[in-house]
Design an enzyme around this catalytic site. Structure first.
Site, PDB file in Angstrom:
ATOM      1  N   ASP A   1       1.558   2.286   0.593  1.00  0.00           N
ATOM      2  CA  ASP A   1       3.022   2.387   0.594  1.00  0.00           C
ATOM      3  C   ASP A   1       3.506   2.464   2.038  1.00  0.00           C
ATOM      4  O   ASP A   1       2.726   2.772   2.946  1.00  0.00           O
ATOM      5  CB  ASP A   1       3.493   3.636  -0.169  1.00  0.00           C
ATOM      6  CG  ASP A   1       5.028   3.721  -0.244  1.00  0.00           C
ATOM      7  OD1 ASP A   1       5.686   2.669  -0.351  1.00  0.00           O
ATOM      8  OD2 ASP A   1       5.576   4.838  -0.179  1.00  0.00           O
ATOM      9  N   SER A   2       4.786   2.195   2.223  1.00  0.00           N
ATOM     10  CA  SER A   2       5.361   2.315   3.569  1.00  0.00           C
ATOM     11  C   SER A   2       5.305   3.761   4.051  1.00  0.00           C
ATOM     12  O   SER A   2       5.357   4.012   5.247  1.00  0.00           O
ATOM     13  CB  SER A   2       6.819   1.853   3.534  1.00  0.00           C
ATOM     14  OG  SER A   2       7.531   2.660   2.622  1.00  0.00           O
TER      15      SER A   2
ATOM     16  N   TYR B   1      10.726   0.565   4.888  1.00  0.00           N
ATOM     17  CA  TYR B   1      10.677  -0.899   4.826  1.00  0.00           C
ATOM     18  C   TYR B   1      11.977  -1.472   4.251  1.00  0.00           C
ATOM     19  O   TYR B   1      12.300  -2.637   4.478  1.00  0.00           O
ATOM     20  CB  TYR B   1       9.536  -1.341   3.900  1.00  0.00           C
ATOM     21  CG  TYR B   1       8.159  -1.363   4.524  1.00  0.00           C
ATOM     22  CD1 TYR B   1       7.867  -0.694   5.706  1.00  0.00           C
ATOM     23  CD2 TYR B   1       7.130  -2.068   3.892  1.00  0.00           C
ATOM     24  CE1 TYR B   1       6.593  -0.720   6.243  1.00  0.00           C
ATOM     25  CE2 TYR B   1       5.850  -2.112   4.422  1.00  0.00           C
ATOM     26  CZ  TYR B   1       5.579  -1.432   5.597  1.00  0.00           C
ATOM     27  OH  TYR B   1       4.318  -1.465   6.113  1.00  0.00           O
ATOM     28  N   GLY B   2      12.674  -0.644   3.462  1.00  0.00           N
ATOM     29  CA  GLY B   2      13.808  -1.133   2.672  1.00  0.00           C
ATOM     30  C   GLY B   2      14.949  -1.743   3.455  1.00  0.00           C
ATOM     31  O   GLY B   2      15.794  -2.426   2.888  1.00  0.00           O
TER      32      GLY B   2
ATOM     33  N   CYS C   1       4.488   0.163  -3.650  1.00  0.00           N
ATOM     34  CA  CYS C   1       5.744   0.054  -2.904  1.00  0.00           C
ATOM     35  C   CYS C   1       6.503  -1.124  -3.506  1.00  0.00           C
ATOM     36  O   CYS C   1       6.032  -2.265  -3.467  1.00  0.00           O
ATOM     37  CB  CYS C   1       5.425  -0.208  -1.436  1.00  0.00           C
ATOM     38  SG  CYS C   1       6.872  -0.510  -0.410  1.00  0.00           S
ATOM     39  N   ASN C   2       7.653  -0.832  -4.095  1.00  0.00           N
ATOM     40  CA  ASN C   2       8.436  -1.913  -4.716  1.00  0.00           C
ATOM     41  C   ASN C   2       8.964  -2.881  -3.685  1.00  0.00           C
ATOM     42  O   ASN C   2       9.093  -4.071  -3.950  1.00  0.00           O
ATOM     43  CB  ASN C   2       9.624  -1.320  -5.467  1.00  0.00           C
ATOM     44  CG  ASN C   2       9.174  -0.565  -6.676  1.00  0.00           C
ATOM     45  OD1 ASN C   2       9.070  -1.135  -7.743  1.00  0.00           O
ATOM     46  ND2 ASN C   2       8.862   0.702  -6.512  1.00  0.00           N
ATOM     47  N   THR C   3       9.287  -2.344  -2.496  1.00  0.00           N
ATOM     48  CA  THR C   3       9.872  -3.205  -1.474  1.00  0.00           C
ATOM     49  C   THR C   3       8.855  -4.263  -1.049  1.00  0.00           C
ATOM     50  O   THR C   3       9.173  -5.456  -0.978  1.00  0.00           O
ATOM     51  CB  THR C   3      10.322  -2.344  -0.272  1.00  0.00           C
ATOM     52  OG1 THR C   3      11.176  -1.317  -0.780  1.00  0.00           O
ATOM     53  CG2 THR C   3      11.067  -3.159   0.746  1.00  0.00           C
TER      54      THR C   3
ATOM     55  N   GLU D   1      11.316  10.742   3.910  1.00  0.00           N
ATOM     56  CA  GLU D   1      10.323  10.608   4.988  1.00  0.00           C
ATOM     57  C   GLU D   1      10.559  11.660   6.081  1.00  0.00           C
ATOM     58  O   GLU D   1       9.631  12.062   6.761  1.00  0.00           O
ATOM     59  CB  GLU D   1      10.359   9.195   5.590  1.00  0.00           C
ATOM     60  CG  GLU D   1       9.732   8.136   4.689  1.00  0.00           C
ATOM     61  CD  GLU D   1       8.215   8.302   4.526  1.00  0.00           C
ATOM     62  OE1 GLU D   1       7.534   8.624   5.497  1.00  0.00           O
ATOM     63  OE2 GLU D   1       7.720   8.127   3.394  1.00  0.00           O
TER      64      GLU D   1
ATOM     65  N   CYS E   1      11.643   2.407  -6.827  1.00  0.00           N
ATOM     66  CA  CYS E   1      11.093   2.713  -5.502  1.00  0.00           C
ATOM     67  C   CYS E   1      10.159   3.890  -5.721  1.00  0.00           C
ATOM     68  O   CYS E   1      10.542   4.864  -6.392  1.00  0.00           O
ATOM     69  CB  CYS E   1      12.221   3.095  -4.544  1.00  0.00           C
ATOM     70  SG  CYS E   1      11.619   3.794  -2.985  1.00  0.00           S
ATOM     71  N   THR E   2       8.950   3.794  -5.191  1.00  0.00           N
ATOM     72  CA  THR E   2       7.964   4.838  -5.499  1.00  0.00           C
ATOM     73  C   THR E   2       8.286   6.174  -4.827  1.00  0.00           C
ATOM     74  O   THR E   2       7.675   7.181  -5.151  1.00  0.00           O
ATOM     75  CB  THR E   2       6.540   4.380  -5.126  1.00  0.00           C
ATOM     76  OG1 THR E   2       6.547   3.935  -3.760  1.00  0.00           O
ATOM     77  CG2 THR E   2       6.075   3.255  -6.017  1.00  0.00           C
ATOM     78  N   HIS E   3       9.245   6.190  -3.910  1.00  0.00           N
ATOM     79  CA  HIS E   3       9.685   7.473  -3.359  1.00  0.00           C
ATOM     80  C   HIS E   3      10.577   8.231  -4.367  1.00  0.00           C
ATOM     81  O   HIS E   3      10.674   9.442  -4.296  1.00  0.00           O
ATOM     82  CB  HIS E   3      10.517   7.275  -2.082  1.00  0.00           C
ATOM     83  CG  HIS E   3       9.710   7.012  -0.846  1.00  0.00           C
ATOM     84  ND1 HIS E   3       9.020   5.843  -0.651  1.00  0.00           N
ATOM     85  CD2 HIS E   3       9.489   7.771   0.265  1.00  0.00           C
ATOM     86  CE1 HIS E   3       8.423   5.882   0.537  1.00  0.00           C
ATOM     87  NE2 HIS E   3       8.698   7.037   1.112  1.00  0.00           N
TER      88      HIS E   3
END
Ligand code: DGL
Length: 270
Positions: free
Chosen positions: A7-8, A39-40, A70-72, A162, A194-196
């Protein structure tokens, strides 16, 4: 035999946790590209280059199979990676399709024509890059007809997570839900794309109301990986050790991961 999870930043840990619950014996190497998150808000070219570099790093750890948690990256880079870059003996899989299969009540690999499904009004919450890619709507259109999707680009939420700022993340989630509800007052389902965002799931659910079914990816991705590995056991790579790698500052990343995941996680430099 180790599988890579990328993931980012720290969001992919929600997917890693679900995989660990489903496949407790499987060693996992996690890589968070915290130095370049979020990344978004980046261009597709940038996301492609950063994701390829991270995946190569996981291959070096003996992970022939890498999950883009990471969906992005899944929305902006995965198709191009699979078509032009991934060698034959390696695999890179994304997190998008398992969620859409769940929403459209499909089994893995069911390629029958699109059909009507129970949910008609879906709210999608994702990063600006994921929303702009329209990858969700494209994948959904292959499987379902007559579903109205309203997408909300949730600027700032990944950044706040983050930075370890839970209060700001909560305030932003509430304002993004309000903005969406002005355009779609009564969604039946909401996708946390979004995995966040599962780290903020309680706030999303509260702001949306109890009647809205919130789909969060982690368990769906874990289930689909378990299924994939029974079909393709040769994709378990040569790595044997679980570890957490970051391109950012290991101390800072360990501390915010421990805060959000509520268990001790220790990162080392990638
Ligand atoms: N967790 C990533 C996702 O699923 C976050 C993207 C970002 O870094 O903006 O989209």
């Amino acid at each position: 035999m180790a599988v890579g999870v990328f993931d980012s930043g720290i969001g992919g840990l929600t997917v890693l946790d679900a995989i660990t619950r489903r496949l407790p014996e499987l060693p996992l190497v996690y890589l968070g590209d915290n130095a370049h998150a979020p990344y978004g808000v980046r261009t597709h070219e940038d996301i492609f280059n950063l994701t390829c570099a991270a995946v190569e790093r996981l291959w070096e750890e003996g992970c022939d199979l890498v999950i883009l948690a990471c969906n992005t990256a899944s929305a902006a880079a995965l198709k191009r990676m699979q078509e032009t870059w991934v060698p034959k003996d390696k695999r890179v899989l994304g997190v998008f399709v398992p969620m859409i299969e769940a929403l459209t009540e499909r089994q893995w690999g069911d390629n029958s024509p699109p059909r009507e499904v129970a949910v008609k009004h879906v709210a999608l919450f994702a990063t600006p890059a994921t929303v702009a890619s329209r990858a969700f709507q494209r994948e959904l259109a292959f499987r379902a007809i007559g579903v109205d999707v309203e997408a909300q680009p949730c600027g700032g939420v990944v950044d706040a997570i983050e930075q370890g700022d839970e209060i700001l993340a909560e305030a932003l989630v509430r304002s993004h839900v309000e903005a969406l509800k002005r355009r779609m007052p009564h969604p039946q389902a909401a996708i946390l794309g979004c995995t966040h965002y599962p780290l903020m799931e309680a706030t999303f659910q509260e702001a949306l109301g109890a009647e809205v079914k919130v789909y969060s990816q982690a368990n769906l991705v874990a289930e689909s990986l378990a299924d994939y590995l029974t079909r393709r056991p040769e994709m378990l790579g040569s790595g044997t050790q679980s570890k957490f790698l970051t391109t950012g500052d290991p101390k800072a990343v360990s501390s915010k991961s421990t805060q959000f995941l509520r268990r001790r996680i220790t990162f080392e430099a990638a």
